[in-house]
Design an enzyme around this catalytic site. Structure first.
Site, PDB file in Angstrom:
ATOM      1  N   GLN A   1       2.216  -6.148  -3.143  1.00 20.66           N
ATOM      2  CA  GLN A   1       2.611  -6.159  -1.605  1.00 20.66           C
ATOM      3  C   GLN A   1       3.783  -5.401  -1.272  1.00 20.66           C
ATOM      4  O   GLN A   1       4.031  -4.279  -2.136  1.00 20.66           O
ATOM      5  CB  GLN A   1       2.497  -7.755  -0.915  1.00 20.66           C
ATOM      6  CG  GLN A   1       1.229  -8.157  -1.113  1.00 20.66           C
ATOM      7  CD  GLN A   1       0.860  -8.938  -2.213  1.00 20.66           C
ATOM      8  OE1 GLN A   1       1.434  -9.666  -3.021  1.00 20.66           O
ATOM      9  NE2 GLN A   1      -0.405  -8.728  -2.759  1.00 20.66           N
TER      10      GLN A   1
ATOM     11  N   LYS B   1       2.195   2.046  -5.177  1.00 19.33           N
ATOM     12  CA  LYS B   1       2.731   1.772  -6.367  1.00 19.33           C
ATOM     13  C   LYS B   1       2.065   1.717  -7.680  1.00 19.33           C
ATOM     14  O   LYS B   1       2.333   2.109  -8.631  1.00 19.33           O
ATOM     15  CB  LYS B   1       3.153   0.175  -6.102  1.00 19.33           C
ATOM     16  CG  LYS B   1       4.206  -0.298  -5.026  1.00 19.33           C
ATOM     17  CD  LYS B   1       4.354  -1.526  -5.138  1.00 19.33           C
ATOM     18  CE  LYS B   1       3.499  -2.335  -4.684  1.00 19.33           C
ATOM     19  NZ  LYS B   1       2.825  -2.473  -3.023  1.00 19.33           N
TER      20      LYS B   1
ATOM     21  N   ASP C   1       0.677  -1.200  -0.039  1.00 21.71           N
ATOM     22  CA  ASP C   1      -0.060  -0.081  -0.075  1.00 21.71           C
ATOM     23  C   ASP C   1       0.994   1.285  -0.009  1.00 21.71           C
ATOM     24  O   ASP C   1       0.564   2.349   0.539  1.00 21.71           O
ATOM     25  CB  ASP C   1      -1.014  -0.043   1.227  1.00 21.71           C
ATOM     26  CG  ASP C   1      -1.847  -1.406   1.205  1.00 21.71           C
ATOM     27  OD1 ASP C   1      -2.287  -1.580   0.205  1.00 21.71           O
ATOM     28  OD2 ASP C   1      -1.817  -1.698   2.223  1.00 21.71           O
TER      29      ASP C   1
ATOM     30  N   GLY D   1      -4.114  -4.516  -4.190  1.00 25.28           N
ATOM     31  CA  GLY D   1      -4.976  -3.509  -4.536  1.00 25.28           C
ATOM     32  C   GLY D   1      -4.212  -2.324  -5.043  1.00 25.28           C
ATOM     33  O   GLY D   1      -3.610  -1.626  -4.128  1.00 25.28           O
ATOM     34  N   HIS D   2      -4.407  -1.955  -6.405  1.00 25.26           N
ATOM     35  CA  HIS D   2      -3.491  -0.749  -6.966  1.00 25.26           C
ATOM     36  C   HIS D   2      -4.649   0.251  -7.309  1.00 25.26           C
ATOM     37  O   HIS D   2      -5.318  -0.037  -8.328  1.00 25.26           O
ATOM     38  CB  HIS D   2      -2.787  -1.007  -7.965  1.00 25.26           C
ATOM     39  CG  HIS D   2      -1.635  -2.250  -7.455  1.00 25.26           C
ATOM     40  ND1 HIS D   2      -0.793  -2.834  -8.301  1.00 25.26           N
ATOM     41  CD2 HIS D   2      -1.139  -2.442  -6.368  1.00 25.26           C
ATOM     42  CE1 HIS D   2       0.146  -3.651  -7.606  1.00 25.26           C
ATOM     43  NE2 HIS D   2      -0.072  -3.159  -6.612  1.00 25.26           N
TER      44      HIS D   2
HETATM   45  P1  IMP Z   1      -2.765 -13.103   1.767  1.00 31.36           P
HETATM   46  O1  IMP Z   1      -1.629 -12.485   0.721  1.00 31.36           O
HETATM   47  O2  IMP Z   1      -4.043 -12.801   1.438  1.00 31.36           O
HETATM   48  O3  IMP Z   1      -2.387 -14.401   2.218  1.00 31.36           O
HETATM   49  O4  IMP Z   1      -2.432 -12.029   3.363  1.00 31.36           O
HETATM   50  C1  IMP Z   1      -1.207 -12.231   3.950  1.00 31.36           C
HETATM   51  C2  IMP Z   1      -1.023 -10.802   4.735  1.00 31.36           C
HETATM   52  O5  IMP Z   1      -0.377  -9.901   3.492  1.00 31.36           O
HETATM   53  C3  IMP Z   1      -2.137  -9.878   5.248  1.00 31.36           C
HETATM   54  O6  IMP Z   1      -1.506  -9.205   6.492  1.00 31.36           O
HETATM   55  C4  IMP Z   1      -2.600  -9.095   4.293  1.00 31.36           C
HETATM   56  O7  IMP Z   1      -3.087  -7.964   4.814  1.00 31.36           O
HETATM   57  C5  IMP Z   1      -1.179  -8.771   3.595  1.00 31.36           C
HETATM   58  N1  IMP Z   1      -1.391  -8.382   2.375  1.00 31.36           N
HETATM   59  C6  IMP Z   1      -1.838  -8.758   1.211  1.00 31.36           C
HETATM   60  N2  IMP Z   1      -1.839  -8.344   0.042  1.00 31.36           N
HETATM   61  C7  IMP Z   1      -1.403  -7.084   0.310  1.00 31.36           C
HETATM   62  C8  IMP Z   1      -1.626  -5.739  -0.367  1.00 31.36           C
HETATM   63  O8  IMP Z   1      -1.807  -5.763  -1.429  1.00 31.36           O
HETATM   64  N3  IMP Z   1      -1.173  -4.730   0.488  1.00 31.36           N
HETATM   65  C9  IMP Z   1      -1.173  -4.714   1.925  1.00 31.36           C
HETATM   66  N4  IMP Z   1      -1.200  -5.887   2.366  1.00 31.36           N
HETATM   67  C10 IMP Z   1      -1.299  -7.028   1.720  1.00 31.36           C
END
Ligand code: IMP
Length: 434
Positions: free
Chosen positions: A224, A13, A10, A37-38
Site C-alpha cells: 500500500q 514498488k 500502486d 498487488g505488485h
Molecule cells: P483494504 O486494505 O482492502 O481494507 O482497503 C482499504 C483501502 O486501501 C481502499 O481504498 C483500497 O483501495 C486501498 N488499498 C488496499 N490495498 C491497496 C494497494 O495495494 N494499492 C492501492 N490501494 C490499496
C-alpha cells in the site's frame, strides 16, 4: 533497506523491489496482506504478486512474511500454486512468522457485508479490496485472532476458530443480515491448508536478525502507501495497517536500529483506488484531457480488484508529509514515461484551506476534502523517455521536473523508473550503496 510507497499505493514498488533484490539476500514483507498487488515484468512476462515478497522472482533470494502481515492461507496456496506452475521455487525459500494472524473466510464475509451496509446507510463505502484485511486486523488487536502457529495444534485451532466464528456469525446474522460462515467446512479447510503452511512457519525475527549479523542485505518491502496508513493516512479511507517505514521493525521483529536506508517510491503523478479525498484529482473519462491520458497511458487499473484508479497531478505537499514520516533517504520516481508528450506538467505544491495557504497535507480527511489545490506549472517534453537508462539521456525538461520534485518534497532522487521492465531504470545513487 526499507522500501515504502510515498502516495496511495500502486507506485510501482514491486518492480523496484525486484530490481533491488539483485543485490539482496532476503526480502521481508511487514504489513498488509493479499490486498497488495505488485506487478513485475521480467523479459516482457508479467507476474502479479499479492502476498509473497517480490524477491521470489530472483532465484536464491530468501523471502520472509513478518508478524505484521495478515495471511489468508487459501490465497497463499493459490499464489504458490501459480508461481510453482511457472517454474518458480517458492516453498523452500519462504518463511512465514508463526505470529501472523490468519485471514478467514468470515473476515471476507464481514468486509463485504460491511461495505454493503455502509453504502445502503448512506455513510459511503471505504472502497476496500474486499479481501477481509480490516476485520482480520480487528481480531488481532482484539486479541482473538487465529494465528499461523495455531495451525500446528488442531485442538487449539478448533477452540479458537469456534470462538471467533461465533462472534463473526453473530455480527453477520444479527447486524449485517448476511449469510453465516459454517464452522465444520472452515475448520476442515484449515486443517488441509495446515499441511502446506506449517513447514514454512518460523521465528522470522530471529532468522532476519541472524541474516543481519552475517552481514547479509535485507530489503523490507512495504505494501500500500503512506497515505493509506491507518494512523497517518486519510482516515477512515485507509487500509488497516501501518504502511510507514517505521513499521518495518515492529512488523518483522527486527530492532529499528538495524534499519538504515529508506527508499520512498513516488509515482511521477498521483493515483488512488477506493474512496477518500484526493486534492489534485482530474477527471479520467474525457478523451483528450490529462486525466484520461494518465489513466490510459499509465494503464491505471487496480491489480487486485481491476477497478479503474483515480488519477491526478503529483502532489508535493502530500509527498512532503510522506518523506518526513518515513525519514526517506532517497526517492525512486516511477512511470516518468507516462508524462511523455504532455505540453504542460503541473504539481500541486500546497492548498488553500479556510482562507489560509498551507504547504503540507492536513491530517483530517474532511479538511483535505475542502482543500483547494495550488499548482505550479512546468513545460513538458515531446521526446520519449520510455526505457531510458541514463540521467543525461533524459530531456532537459524531464530533468527539471525531477529536480523540482526533490526540492519541493525535501528528499533527493536516487532512482528513476522509465518503464515496467527491470532494465528500464536510471540509478543516481544505489540505495544499497553498491
Ligand atoms: P483494504 O486494505 O482492502 O481494507 O482497503 C482499504 C483501502 O486501501 C481502499 O481504498 C483500497 O483501495 C486501498 N488499498 C488496499 N490495498 C491497496 C494497494 O495495494 N494499492 C492501492 N490501494 C490499496
Amino acid at each position: 533497506m526499507v522500501v515504502v510507497g510515498n502516495q496511495w499505493g500502486d507506485e510501482g514498488k514491486g518492480k523496484v523491489v525486484d530490481w533491488l533484490t539483485d543485490q539482496a539476500h532476503g526480502v521481508v514483507r511487514f504489513q498488509g496482506g493479499h490486498n497488495a498487488g505488485h506487478t513485475l515484468v521480467i523479459n516482457g512476462q508479467k507476474t502479479a504478486l499479492q502476498l509473497i515478497p517480490s524477491g521470489v522472482m530472483r532465484p536464491g533470494v530468501a523471502c520472509y512474511i513478518g508478524n505484521g502481515v495478515v495471511v489468508d492461507p487459501s490465497h497463499l496456496q493459490l499464489e504458490i500454486g501459480r508461481l510453482e506452475a511457472a517454474g518458480v521455487d517458492v516453498c523452500s525459500r519462504l518463511h512465514i512468522s508463526e505470529s501472523c494472524p490468519l485471514v478467514l473466510p468470515s473476515h471476507v464475509a464481514l468486509d463485504v457485508a460491511r461495505e454493503a451496509r455502509r453504502e445502503s446507510c448512506g455513510v459511503g463505502k471505504i472502497g476496500t479490496t474486499g479481501k477481509g484485511i480490516g476485520p482480520a486486523y480487528e481480531d488481532k488487536v482484539a486479541r482473538r485472532a487465529v494465528r499461523a502457529q495455531d495451525l500446528k495444534h488442531p485442538q487449539r485451532l478448533a477452540e479458537k476458530l469456534r470462538e471467533t466464528l461465533d462472534l463473526h456469525n453473530f455480527m453477520l446474522r444479527a447486524y449485517l443480515h448476511a449469510d453465516e460462515v459454517p464452522f465444520a467446512s472452515t475448520y476442515a479447510r484449515l486443517l488441509e491448508l495446515a499441511g502446506l503452511v506449517t513447514p514454512m512457519l518460523a521465528d522470522v525475527g530471529d532468522l532476519i536478525y541472524k541474516c543481519h549479523v552475517r552481514g547479509e542485505r535485507l530489503l523490507f518491502e512495504g505494501a500500500q502507501g503512506t497515505l493509506l496508513d491507518i494512523d497517518h493516512g486519510t482516515y477512515p479511507f485507509v487500509t488497516s495497517s501501518n504502511c510507514v517505514a517505521g513499521n518495518a521493525a515492529a512488523g518483522s521483529g527486527i530492532g529499528p536500529g538495524y534499519l538504515d536506508y529508506v527508499l520512498g517510491i513516488t509515482k511521477a503523478y498521483t493515483t488512488r483506488v477506493g474512496s477518500g479525498p484526493f486534492p489534485s484529482e482530474l477527471p479520467i473519462d474525457v478523451p483528450g484531457t490529462v486525466g484520461h491520458h494518465l489513466h490510459t497511458v499509465g494503464q491505471e487499473r487496480g491489480t487486485v480488484t481491476g477497478r479503474p484508479r483515480r488519477c491526478g497531478w503529483l502532489d508535493t505537499a502530500a509527498l512532503k508529509r510522506a518523506n518526513i514520516i518515513n525519514s526517506t533517504s532517497g526517492q525512486c520516481i516511477t512511470k516518468l514515461d507516462v508524462l511523455d508528450g504532455l505540453a504542460e506538467i503541473r504539481m500541486c505544491v500546497g492548498y488553500r484551506l479556510d482562507g489560509k495557504v498551507i504547504d503540507i497535507l492536513p491530517l483530517d480527511a474532511d479538511d483535505i476534502a475542502r482543500c483547494e489545490p495550488m499548482y505550479e506549472s512546468m513545460p513538458g517534453w515531446t521526446q520519449s523517455t520510455a526505457g531510458v537508462t541514463r540521467w543525461d539521456a533524459l530531456p532537459q525538461a524531464a530533468r527539471n521536473y525531477l529536480d523540482r520534485i526533490a526540492e519541493l518534497s525535501g528528499t533527493p532522487i536516487a532512482m528513476v523508473s522509465t518503464g515496467p521492465d527491470r532494465e528500464h531504470t536510471i540509478v543516481l545513487q544505489h540505495p544499497f550503496g553498491v
